[in-house]
Scaffold this motif. Structure first.
Motif, PDB file in Angstrom:
ATOM      1  N   CYS A  29     -12.848 -61.299 164.987  1.00 33.24           N
ATOM      2  CA  CYS A  29     -13.901 -60.310 165.196  1.00 33.24           C
ATOM      3  C   CYS A  29     -13.746 -59.167 164.190  1.00 33.24           C
ATOM      4  CB  CYS A  29     -13.866 -59.754 166.619  1.00 33.24           C
ATOM      5  SG  CYS A  29     -12.543 -58.561 166.953  1.00 33.24           S
ATOM      6  N   ALA A  30     -14.820 -58.385 164.063  1.00 29.71           N
ATOM      7  CA  ALA A  30     -14.790 -57.166 163.246  1.00 29.71           C
ATOM      8  C   ALA A  30     -14.576 -56.007 164.210  1.00 29.71           C
ATOM      9  CB  ALA A  30     -16.098 -57.014 162.481  1.00 29.71           C
ATOM     10  N   PRO A  31     -13.349 -55.479 164.329  1.00 31.00           N
ATOM     11  CA  PRO A  31     -13.023 -54.567 165.430  1.00 31.00           C
ATOM     12  C   PRO A  31     -13.399 -53.109 165.212  1.00 31.00           C
ATOM     13  CG  PRO A  31     -11.078 -54.949 164.116  1.00 31.00           C
ATOM     14  CD  PRO A  31     -12.182 -55.794 163.497  1.00 31.00           C
ATOM     15  N   ALA A  32     -13.953 -52.762 164.036  1.00 28.10           N
ATOM     16  CA  ALA A  32     -14.225 -51.352 163.752  1.00 28.10           C
ATOM     17  C   ALA A  32     -15.094 -50.711 164.835  1.00 28.10           C
ATOM     18  CB  ALA A  32     -14.904 -51.207 162.382  1.00 28.10           C
ATOM     19  N   GLY A  33     -16.083 -51.464 165.328  1.00 24.05           N
ATOM     20  CA  GLY A  33     -16.971 -50.914 166.336  1.00 24.05           C
ATOM     21  C   GLY A  33     -16.261 -50.596 167.640  1.00 24.05           C
ATOM     22  N   LEU A  34     -15.220 -51.368 167.977  1.00 26.14           N
ATOM     23  CA  LEU A  34     -14.474 -51.102 169.204  1.00 26.14           C
ATOM     24  C   LEU A  34     -13.691 -49.799 169.085  1.00 26.14           C
ATOM     25  CD1 LEU A  34     -13.134 -54.674 170.097  1.00 26.14           C
ATOM     26  CD2 LEU A  34     -15.259 -53.563 170.790  1.00 26.14           C
ATOM     27  N   PHE A  35     -13.070 -49.581 167.922  1.00 23.75           N
ATOM     28  CA  PHE A  35     -12.342 -48.333 167.715  1.00 23.75           C
ATOM     29  C   PHE A  35     -13.297 -47.146 167.704  1.00 23.75           C
ATOM     30  CE2 PHE A  35      -9.350 -51.443 165.943  1.00 23.75           C
ATOM     31  CZ  PHE A  35      -8.195 -51.074 166.625  1.00 23.75           C
ATOM     32  N   ALA A  36     -14.466 -47.330 167.078  1.00 24.12           N
ATOM     33  CA  ALA A  36     -15.464 -46.261 167.064  1.00 24.12           C
ATOM     34  C   ALA A  36     -15.917 -45.948 168.482  1.00 24.12           C
ATOM     35  CB  ALA A  36     -16.660 -46.665 166.194  1.00 24.12           C
ATOM     36  N   ALA A  37     -16.113 -46.990 169.296  1.00 25.13           N
ATOM     37  CA  ALA A  37     -16.553 -46.788 170.675  1.00 25.13           C
ATOM     38  C   ALA A  37     -15.501 -46.047 171.484  1.00 25.13           C
ATOM     39  CB  ALA A  37     -16.873 -48.135 171.326  1.00 25.13           C
ATOM     40  N   ALA A  38     -14.235 -46.448 171.332  1.00 22.21           N
ATOM     41  CA  ALA A  38     -13.168 -45.784 172.073  1.00 22.21           C
ATOM     42  C   ALA A  38     -13.114 -44.298 171.738  1.00 22.21           C
ATOM     43  CB  ALA A  38     -11.826 -46.451 171.772  1.00 22.21           C
ATOM     44  N   GLU A  39     -13.242 -43.965 170.446  1.00 18.82           N
ATOM     45  CA  GLU A  39     -13.211 -42.562 170.036  1.00 18.82           C
ATOM     46  C   GLU A  39     -14.462 -41.827 170.515  1.00 18.82           C
ATOM     47  OE1 GLU A  39     -11.669 -39.098 168.391  1.00 18.82           O
ATOM     48  OE2 GLU A  39     -10.767 -41.017 168.927  1.00 18.82           O
ATOM     49  N   HIS A  40     -15.592 -42.511 170.427  1.00 21.61           N
ATOM     50  CA  HIS A  40     -16.854 -41.926 170.872  1.00 21.61           C
ATOM     51  C   HIS A  40     -16.787 -41.580 172.364  1.00 21.61           C
ATOM     52  CE1 HIS A  40     -21.214 -41.302 170.523  1.00 21.61           C
ATOM     53  NE2 HIS A  40     -21.332 -41.912 171.679  1.00 21.61           N
ATOM     54  N   PHE A  41     -16.307 -42.514 173.165  1.00 21.31           N
ATOM     55  CA  PHE A  41     -16.217 -42.274 174.605  1.00 21.31           C
ATOM     56  C   PHE A  41     -15.271 -41.107 174.893  1.00 21.31           C
ATOM     57  CE2 PHE A  41     -17.078 -47.076 175.290  1.00 21.31           C
ATOM     58  CZ  PHE A  41     -18.431 -46.867 175.098  1.00 21.31           C
ATOM     59  N   ARG A  42     -14.178 -41.042 174.138  1.00 18.85           N
ATOM     60  CA  ARG A  42     -13.207 -39.953 174.336  1.00 18.85           C
ATOM     61  C   ARG A  42     -13.849 -38.600 174.064  1.00 18.85           C
ATOM     62  NH1 ARG A  42      -9.696 -37.613 170.551  1.00 18.85           N
ATOM     63  NH2 ARG A  42      -7.845 -36.615 171.458  1.00 18.85           N
ATOM     64  N   VAL A  43     -14.593 -38.506 172.953  1.00 23.16           N
ATOM     65  CA  VAL A  43     -15.230 -37.240 172.593  1.00 23.16           C
ATOM     66  C   VAL A  43     -16.304 -36.856 173.617  1.00 23.16           C
ATOM     67  CG1 VAL A  43     -16.721 -36.127 170.874  1.00 23.16           C
ATOM     68  CG2 VAL A  43     -14.730 -37.442 170.135  1.00 23.16           C
ATOM     69  N   VAL A  44     -17.109 -37.837 174.028  1.00 25.87           N
ATOM     70  CA  VAL A  44     -18.150 -37.555 175.018  1.00 25.87           C
ATOM     71  C   VAL A  44     -17.531 -37.045 176.314  1.00 25.87           C
ATOM     72  CG1 VAL A  44     -19.934 -38.592 176.479  1.00 25.87           C
ATOM     73  CG2 VAL A  44     -19.808 -39.182 174.052  1.00 25.87           C
TER      74      VAL A  44
END
Length: 349
Positions: A29-44
């Motif tokens: 898989c291309a995991p960049a989106g998962l890391f972006a999502a994890a950081e996004h959720f943290r910031v939100v």
């Protein structure tokens, strides 16, 4: 320094409980989106002062993924405590064969998704939608995907209502997005579904979220990755270096060392449009890209790309897109320019 909380200014009530989101890893898989999502959720969560998203890593650990210390939950363990939604990343595919290879490799994951689903939502992007479709999660639903693989997806999954004109589509608990960076569209959609719009806009600005800039669909047949034929890929690169006024089917055929009639037949078979029109669209797509990349006047763009004169360019561009060059800039360039301007450095800044 603690992130300041944003004050919700809408009457819409926030969800009392966070939504548990499974971030699904799988080999290849291309995991960049998962890391972006994890950081996004943290910031939100920090900005809102309450947890709205609770991410959980799930799946097979892949050395290439760069996943830090904590290993994800195995699929069997994750099945014991289902998440409310699962984020399924894409994988790189240029042809129908690439899709089939990955579907065969991921039979275990597909079976798990088939069992995990409703009422859980499956959010997928890029070719992750093929895995969601194979698991039956998109049956009877509207879904989008990377447009040049729409035909093989339609053949393999006829129960899905494919509509690849859209960057992102939501249908019931399922959310699909096109493109390798489609996770940004997914995250934006999720944010708008969980917080008031004006608060979502503030979070977007604070995180400098990128904006989609797909451009006019008329240029899809001349996108590099849309070409299954390697000779047409080579030809696109060559045509981009030629002056527009010097471009003909004969000169293009000479570059590939084939007869003009052979090239015309190849282009028609691969793209379903005429050879001369296809070649013209390559140059006009360069015009479109130049319009969005700078504020250069049309006269300068025309000269740089070798058009006979700027009026010739303007007429051809309007005929192809139905838009003037200024209208194109306004419709497709505003988001790109506003994002770039937000981070622009000035002397003394």
């Amino acid at each position: 320094m603690a992130a300041p909380q944003l004050q919700a200014r809408s009457a819409r009530s926030l969800p009392p409980e966070p939504i548990t989101v499974g971030l699904v890893l799988y080999p290849g898989c291309a995991p960049a989106g998962l890391f972006a999502a994890a950081e996004h959720f943290r910031v939100v969560n920090r900005c809102m002062g309450q947890p709205l998203f609770d991410p959980v890593w799930i799946g097979a650990r892949d050395a290439a993924s760069g996943l830090p210390a904590a290993a994800p939950l195995p699929l069997a363990t994750a099945a014991q405590a289902p998440c409310e939604a699962y984020l399924l990343p894409g994988f790189w595919a240029e042809t129908a064969v690439d899709i089939d290879v990955m579907l065969r490799r991921q039979r275990t994951l597909i079976d798990w998704l088939r069992a995990a689903a409703p009422p859980a939502g499956v959010w997928s992007y890029c070719m992750g939608v093929a895995l969601a479709a194979a698991a039956g999660q998109l049956d009877g639903r509207a879904a989008t995907a990377t447009w040049w693989l729409e035909a093989p997806l339609r053949r393999r999954f006829p129960a899905v209502r494919w509509d690849c004109r859209h960057a992102v589509l939501a249908d019931g608990p399922c959310l699909t997005a096109a493109g390798a960076n489609g996770y940004w569209a997914v995250l934006s959609q999720l944010l708008l579904s969980r917080v008031p719009p004006e608060v979502a806009a503030e979070i977007d600005q604070r995180m400098l979220m990128p904006r989609a800039n797909a451009g006019h669909p008329v240029f899809r047949p001349v996108e590099l990755f849309a070409q299954a034929d390697p000779e047409l890929r080579r030809l696109i690169g060559h045509v981009q270096q030629l002056a527009a006024s010097a471009l003909t089917v004969d000169t293009a055929a000479a570059f590939l060392a084939m007869a003009p009639r052979t090239l015309s037949r190849k282009i028609a078979q691969q793209t379903q449009i005429g050879a001369a029109e296809w070649l013209r669209l390559i140059k006009l797509r360069q015009v479109a890209q130049a319009l969005l990349a700078s504020s250069a006047p049309v006269r300068a763009i025309s000269s740089g790309l070798g058009f006979a004169d700027d009026s010739t360019l303007v007429r051809a561009f309007k005929k192809a897109t139905g838009m003037t060059t200024s209208q194109y800039r306004q419709q497709y360039g505003h988001a790109l320019h506003s994002f770039a301007g937000a981070g622009e450095l000035r002397p003394g800044s």
